[in-house]
Design a protein around this motif. Sequence first.
Motif, short mmCIF file in Angstrom:
data_model
loop_
_atom_site.label_atom_id
_atom_site.label_comp_id
_atom_site.label_asym_id
_atom_site.label_seq_id
_atom_site.Cartn_x
_atom_site.Cartn_y
_atom_site.Cartn_z
N LEU A 64 10.35 -7.99 11.57
CA LEU A 64 10.32 -9.30 10.96
C LEU A 64 9.49 -10.44 11.67
N THR A 65 9.86 -10.27 13.21
CA THR A 65 9.10 -11.19 13.95
C THR A 65 7.58 -11.21 14.10
N ALA A 66 7.36 -9.74 14.00
CA ALA A 66 5.70 -9.75 13.96
C ALA A 66 5.21 -10.00 12.41
N ALA A 67 6.06 -9.96 11.39
CA ALA A 67 5.56 -10.37 10.04
C ALA A 67 5.64 -11.76 9.76
N GLU A 68 6.37 -12.56 10.69
CA GLU A 68 6.56 -13.94 10.51
C GLU A 68 5.09 -14.54 10.99
N ASP A 76 6.77 -11.14 3.08
CA ASP A 76 7.39 -10.97 1.73
C ASP A 76 7.84 -9.59 1.65
N VAL A 77 6.93 -8.47 1.82
CA VAL A 77 7.42 -7.09 1.74
C VAL A 77 8.32 -6.79 2.73
N THR A 78 7.86 -7.42 4.11
CA THR A 78 8.73 -7.02 5.15
C THR A 78 10.30 -7.41 5.12
N LYS A 79 10.62 -8.60 4.35
CA LYS A 79 11.86 -9.14 3.85
C LYS A 79 12.34 -8.17 3.09
N ILE A 80 11.74 -7.51 2.13
CA ILE A 80 12.32 -6.48 1.25
C ILE A 80 12.69 -5.24 2.16
N GLY A 126 -1.21 -3.79 -9.57
CA GLY A 126 -2.05 -4.62 -10.36
C GLY A 126 -3.18 -4.85 -9.10
N ARG A 127 -3.77 -6.04 -9.12
CA ARG A 127 -4.85 -6.07 -8.39
C ARG A 127 -4.81 -6.31 -6.75
N ARG A 128 -5.50 -5.63 -6.28
CA ARG A 128 -5.31 -5.35 -4.74
C ARG A 128 -5.70 -6.83 -4.09
N ASN A 129 -5.00 -6.97 -2.96
CA ASN A 129 -5.30 -7.98 -2.04
C ASN A 129 -5.73 -7.51 -0.74
N ASP A 130 -5.75 -8.44 0.09
CA ASP A 130 -6.56 -8.06 1.71
C ASP A 130 -5.37 -7.41 2.41
N TYR A 131 -4.15 -7.18 1.88
CA TYR A 131 -3.18 -6.69 2.80
C TYR A 131 -2.43 -5.60 1.87
N PHE A 132 -3.41 -4.79 1.02
CA PHE A 132 -2.90 -3.78 0.50
C PHE A 132 -2.36 -2.52 1.29
N ASN A 133 -3.07 -2.51 2.36
CA ASN A 133 -2.58 -1.28 3.27
C ASN A 133 -0.98 -1.65 3.86
N SER A 175 -0.51 3.02 7.35
CA SER A 175 -0.12 2.42 8.48
C SER A 175 -1.33 2.40 9.47
N ASN A 176 -1.92 3.64 9.71
CA ASN A 176 -3.18 4.00 10.47
C ASN A 176 -4.35 3.14 9.90
N LYS A 177 -4.55 2.82 8.68
CA LYS A 177 -5.50 2.14 8.17
C LYS A 177 -5.35 0.87 8.81
N VAL A 178 -4.14 0.26 8.60
CA VAL A 178 -3.90 -1.22 9.26
C VAL A 178 -4.38 -1.23 10.87
N LEU A 179 -4.10 -0.17 11.69
CA LEU A 179 -4.24 0.00 12.97
C LEU A 179 -5.97 -0.01 13.40
#
Length: 479
Positions: A64-68, A76-80, A126-133, A175-179
């Motif tokens: 949560l700290t990293a997501a903030e 939003d997805v981290t809060k879920i 739906g439509r993908r955004n820049d944070y899809f991964n 997750s590897n794609k994000v890294l």
Amino acid sequence: MEESLIKRLEAAVTRLEGISSTGGGGGVTLSRGGDFSSGGNVAASDPSILAYDDLISQCVGRILTAAERIGGPVLDVTKIVAEAFAAQKELLIRIKQTQKPDMAGLAGFLKPLNDVTMKADAMTQGRRNDYFNHLKAASDSLSALAWIAFTGKDCGMSMPIAHVEESWQMAEFYSNKVLVEYRNKDADHVDWAKALKELYLPGLRDYVKSHYALGPVWNASGKPVSAPAKGPPGAPAPPPAPSASLFSSESSKPSSSSNQKQGMSAVFQQLSSGSVTSGLKKVTDDMKTKNRADRSGAVSAVEKETRTTTKPAVSKTGPPKMELQMGRKWAVENQIGKKDLVISECDSKQSVYVFGCKDSVLQIQGKVNNITIDKCTKMGVVFTDVVAAFEIVNCTNVEVQCQGSAPTVSVDNATGCQLYLNKDSLKTAITTAKSSEINVMVPGASPDGDWVEHALPQQYNHVFTEGKFETTPVSHSGA
């Protein structure tokens, strides 16, 4: 560590003393149904629940700290994710006060957790955004929480510890794609991806191993799971539960081929009964084209050009297919936009052939003899072990992750290929021909290290020396 344990024990004793003083007779008493007279307070002070609180405060708090720091959809997805872990804590408390339900009762019991996971899954649609991964990694990781549905070896699930590990392997692909994407761009995203992994490995895995290695322990003398409330007589029945959830798969849906058969049968039945043709008009001789004065056999140049330019394009793509043929070959063909393709029941004598797929992800859970990807675009494949070889032919922008071992990986006439090898597959022999933009990702030197990317050469220098040609990769150096 000892001071925190002492404080925790003191807090538990304080709760018990408070319960004893308010109970009127001293001590914690059990009702006939097995429930604590103090409600959920005693269950909440159980060591396994306190350990789960530590997991939430440490691992969930870290992500949560990293997501903030990132904000937006990632927060939003981290809060879920945090909401899902909180929902599972409440279920663990209720399990200690409840009898083991049947399958129907279990589905209702787990509904609060399932509802939260569906919220995360909705963010990936739906439509993908820049944070899809990011969204996909978080959403897929929540399937690890389904370990709480384990009821025994015959329930169709892996053991709780294995289930957590297998579920993270599905999420690790994204997750590897994000890294890889943010490794040299933004450290906040890298910290988020690492914190997400640590939440499950070793976080949730070690927690399950310490407290629920054989699954949740229900209270045999507790109260039964309450059935859904019924409406008044004559009231309409409640709507059915949604078909897609964390604890179900698409296997229960009727196949498209069966729907087509039923539809065509209905059409032929209507034709034979005359209900379709009864309203059609009869064509007389003067209505036929050959007898009409305004039509001739000559085709004008303008009409011919119009017909040529307006000819509709015909798609050569066949129907989607995913089936086991003759018990030896898995055929996965013409799948478009499918991110949840899974082959789970396979053995070392079977092969997998993937053809004509686009923008899809296939997971092969088990050892197979051979895997071939042919004419695919933006295709991702995650596999465990292969006996012979993994082949990539005539493909564009594919990603392959090996979680076990593979003796040989062959890349032929491919553009844009990303290979992920684990520690058990570092000795894999990679053969390339007429291919470009091939990158291989290998684990870092330390367990917590970043992935290391190696680009395979695509240009070579051939020099005739001592009666033969010697070939070496072309290396570039800055002036």
